[in-house]
Structures are given as C-alpha cells and as structure tokens.
Design a protein around this motif. Structure first.
Motif, short mmCIF file in Angstrom:
data_model
loop_
_atom_site.label_atom_id
_atom_site.label_comp_id
_atom_site.label_asym_id
_atom_site.label_seq_id
_atom_site.Cartn_x
_atom_site.Cartn_y
_atom_site.Cartn_z
N LEU A 48 0.89 -1.27 0.12
CA LEU A 48 -0.14 -0.01 -0.02
C LEU A 48 0.97 1.31 0.18
O LEU A 48 0.64 2.11 -0.63
N ARG A 49 1.98 1.37 0.90
CA ARG A 49 2.95 2.41 0.91
C ARG A 49 3.52 2.52 -0.47
O ARG A 49 3.52 3.74 -1.00
N TYR A 50 4.04 1.61 -0.98
CA TYR A 50 4.73 1.70 -2.35
C TYR A 50 3.76 2.12 -3.53
O TYR A 50 3.96 2.73 -4.46
N GLY A 51 2.48 1.54 -3.35
CA GLY A 51 1.53 2.07 -4.23
C GLY A 51 1.18 3.56 -4.15
O GLY A 51 0.86 4.13 -5.32
N LEU A 52 0.88 4.01 -2.88
CA LEU A 52 0.92 5.53 -2.95
C LEU A 52 2.00 6.18 -3.58
O LEU A 52 1.69 7.10 -4.00
N GLY A 53 3.05 5.80 -3.53
CA GLY A 53 4.11 6.45 -4.02
C GLY A 53 3.98 6.45 -5.67
O GLY A 53 4.53 7.23 -6.11
N GLY A 54 3.71 5.10 -5.94
CA GLY A 54 3.50 5.12 -7.51
C GLY A 54 2.25 5.85 -7.88
O GLY A 54 2.52 6.43 -9.05
N LEU A 55 1.16 6.03 -7.03
CA LEU A 55 0.11 6.76 -7.61
C LEU A 55 0.52 8.29 -7.63
O LEU A 55 0.50 8.99 -8.53
N TRP A 56 1.59 8.68 -6.64
CA TRP A 56 2.17 10.09 -6.76
C TRP A 56 2.87 10.21 -8.04
O TRP A 56 2.74 11.24 -8.82
N VAL A 57 3.74 9.28 -8.43
CA VAL A 57 4.44 9.51 -9.60
C VAL A 57 3.71 9.34 -10.87
O VAL A 57 4.05 10.39 -11.69
#
Length: 72
Positions: A48-57
């Motif tokens: 979930l944390r890395y998914g949020l980072g991917g959503l930002w990018v």
C-alpha cells in the motif's frame, strides 16, 4: 495521462530540475514518512505504501505540476 491531465512534458531546463526535485522530495516523503504507519514487515501495508508512491509519480505529480506551472 493524455486523456485526463494533458500535461506537456517539454519545459525549460530550470523548470524540469524544479519538477524533478519536487517530485522526488514528495515521493521519498511518502515512502519514508509512511514507513511507521505502513511498515513493510506486513506485506500488504508495504504494498500500500509503495502503491501510494506510485500513485504520486503516475497521476498526482503531473496534476500538481500542471496546476503550479500551467501549460508551457
């Protein structure tokens, strides 16, 4: 991106550097800042944390940059 945000990727070098710095700062703030709330020890929370980072990018950074710098 072309359908929803329509943000041009070409810009003067100074603006490109500012976008890169801002994008990386927010990305690492999401990844590191949420590490205590969403630890990688629990795999679902790490995803979930890395998914949020991917959503930002992928989506949020271009939308924010378009709002800040507009169409240039």
């Amino acid at each position: 991106e072309n359908k929803f945000i329509q943000y041009p990727t070409k810009a003067p070098i100074g603006r490109q550097i500012m976008k890169a710095i801002l994008g990386l700062v927010v990305f690492f703030a999401v990844i590191v800042g949420l590490s205590s709330l969403l630890p990688s020890a629990t795999s679902i929370l790490g995803y979930l944390r890395y998914g949020l980072g991917g959503l930002w990018v992928t989506f949020l950074a271009p939308a924010v940059f378009k709002r800040i710098w507009g169409q240039t």
